[in-house]
Motif scaffolding. Structure first.
Motif, short mmCIF file in Angstrom:
data_model
loop_
_atom_site.label_atom_id
_atom_site.label_comp_id
_atom_site.label_asym_id
_atom_site.label_seq_id
_atom_site.Cartn_x
_atom_site.Cartn_y
_atom_site.Cartn_z
N PRO A 42 -3.72 7.22 11.12
CA PRO A 42 -3.46 7.52 9.72
C PRO A 42 -2.07 7.15 9.22
N THR A 43 -1.20 6.57 10.10
CA THR A 43 0.10 6.11 9.59
C THR A 43 -0.15 5.06 8.52
N LEU A 44 0.67 5.12 7.46
CA LEU A 44 0.61 4.04 6.46
C LEU A 44 1.94 3.33 6.45
N PHE A 45 1.96 2.11 5.94
CA PHE A 45 3.24 1.43 5.78
C PHE A 45 3.37 0.87 4.37
N ALA A 46 4.60 0.95 3.87
CA ALA A 46 4.92 0.39 2.56
C ALA A 46 5.92 -0.73 2.80
N LEU A 47 5.59 -1.91 2.33
CA LEU A 47 6.48 -3.06 2.49
C LEU A 47 7.38 -3.16 1.26
N CYS A 48 8.69 -3.17 1.48
CA CYS A 48 9.65 -3.19 0.37
C CYS A 48 10.63 -4.35 0.54
N ALA A 49 11.18 -4.79 -0.58
CA ALA A 49 12.09 -5.93 -0.55
C ALA A 49 13.54 -5.50 -0.40
N SER A 50 13.83 -4.22 -0.55
CA SER A 50 15.21 -3.77 -0.43
C SER A 50 15.26 -2.36 0.16
N GLU A 51 16.43 -1.99 0.63
CA GLU A 51 16.60 -0.67 1.22
C GLU A 51 16.47 0.43 0.17
N GLU A 52 16.93 0.13 -1.05
CA GLU A 52 16.85 1.13 -2.13
C GLU A 52 15.38 1.45 -2.42
N ASP A 53 14.56 0.43 -2.54
CA ASP A 53 13.13 0.66 -2.78
C ASP A 53 12.52 1.45 -1.62
N ALA A 54 12.93 1.07 -0.40
CA ALA A 54 12.38 1.74 0.78
C ALA A 54 12.76 3.23 0.77
N GLN A 55 13.99 3.52 0.39
CA GLN A 55 14.42 4.93 0.36
C GLN A 55 13.63 5.74 -0.66
N ARG A 56 13.36 5.13 -1.82
CA ARG A 56 12.55 5.83 -2.84
C ARG A 56 11.14 6.11 -2.30
N CYS A 57 10.57 5.11 -1.66
CA CYS A 57 9.21 5.29 -1.10
C CYS A 57 9.22 6.34 0.00
#
Ligand SMILES: Nc1ncnc2c1ncn2[C@@H]1O[C@H](COP(=O)(O)OP(=O)(O)OP(=O)(O)O)[C@@H](O)[C@H]1O
Ligand SMILES: N[C@@H](CCO)C(=O)O
Length: 312
Positions: free
Chosen positions: A265-280
């Motif tokens: 059940p792990t999901l992954f979100a692919l982001c283009a920047s660290e800021e986006d990743a932190q929000r997710c």
């Protein structure tokens, strides 16, 4: 003594069901994966320690790492002296992070180094895939080869030498979120469609071939637009509480793609920047994880399985 670390991995990588996988490494240096050590001993013995050891069967014979040792002695290195094999189980079981692959890959890598058997890369991958097949009921390579070799791998029976390494964008940040409950891989495979309509099979082939070619050409932004899973995700999403909400909410916070890691059940979100990743990551911490869950902001791990020193 030989001590090996094998990293977690994202099977399928959304667009390549059973055929694409990526090794991952948290940016903060956490060792997300299993560690296996092998040392000389009078006779063979096995110990399982670490945060998830208690989730595994108590009997050594039922632990994959011990089964790998028995198999290695019987079929690869009959003259190897006695060993004490210790598995440090650092990944949850049935997580979608390639937990059984980590134990299998780290064990065979450590045994190969200890016994100096120098098996070829293909021999090692085949040995490892046999065990992955036993557990999940299907012989897929998409956790085994990224875990062993690192990077993003196109990997399957029909792929020459079982694995073709693809470049990836160094700026990519992958937020992985394990919600804190297990989903058995065999059970998550049981819900898959038994057959595909010709149209769906053709679309899958188009997507995966275009994705891999664009990645090889380092056209990463274009490749991401092809990331869609119409085979496993529709069947598995209902098994993963909160996935549909995350899939809907995270793109608004900057995720370029949200998908299930392996069988979930792990999901992954692919982001283009660290800021986006932190929000997710913050959204996932607040909305997806229970008290047993965790999340990490990762990059693709280029190294794969490697020898580490004690204390690392
Ligand atoms: N060392 C080991 N690591 C993981 N699972 C093990 C190990 N030894 C035995 N097992 C058993 O193998 C099965 C693994 O189940 P499953 O394939 O669902 O998990 P997984 O490999 O952790 O999943 P995923 O690849 O999605 O992370 C469980 O029944 C578990 O008890
Ligand atoms: N490709 C496999 C990965 C299992 O972790 C699946 O999706 O069942």
């Amino acid at each position: 003594m030989k001590r090996f670390f094998a990293p977690a991995s994202i099977g399928n990588f959304c667009v390549g069901f059973d055929s694409l996988g990526a090794a991952i490494a948290p940016l903060d240096g956490t060792l997300l994966g299993d560690v296996v050590s092998v040392e000389a001993a009078e006779q063979d013995s096995f110990a399982c320690i670490g945060p998830y050891a208690a989730k595994l069967p108590a009997q050594a014979e039922e632990n994959l790492a011990y089964q790998c040792l028995v198999h290695f002695r019987e079929h690869v290195a009959a003259n190897m002296p006695g060993v004490k094999l210790t598995l440090e189980k650092r990944l949850p079981i049935g997580s979608g992070l390639g937990s059984s692959a980590c134990s299998v890959v780290a064990t065979f890598a450590a045994l190969d180094a200890f016994a100096q058997t120098q098996l070829s890369q293909t021999q090692m991958i085949e040995l490892m895939a046999d065990f992955e097949g036993k557990v999940s009921g299907a012989r897929h390579y998409d956790n085994i080869t990224p875990c062993y070799l690192g990077g993003l791998q196109l990997t399957a029976e029909l792929v020459p030498d079982r694995a073709l390494s693809l470049p990836s964008d160094d700026n990519w940040r992958l937020v992985v979120a394990y919600p804190g409950f297990a989903l058995n891989t065999a059970a998550a495979r049981a819900v898959l469609p038994q057959q595909l309509a010709t149209h769906d099979a053709v679309e899958f082939a188009q997507r995966l071939s275009a994705f891999t070619l664009l990645m090889a050409q380092q056209q990463f932004d274009k490749a991401v637009t092809l990331m869609k899973d119409e085979i496993a995700e529709p069947a598995r999403a209902p098994l993963i509480k909160g996935f549909a909400e995350a899939r809907q909410s995270l793109p608004e916070l900057g995720a370029l793609n949200v998908s299930i890691s392996g069988a979930g059940p792990t999901l992954f979100a692919l982001c283009a920047s660290e800021e986006d990743a932190q929000r997710c990551q913050l959204w996932l911490q607040q909305n997806y994880l229970n008290k047993h869950g965790f999340s990490h902001i990762c990059r693709i791990d280029p190294q794969g399985t490697r020898e580490i020193k004690e204390g690392e």
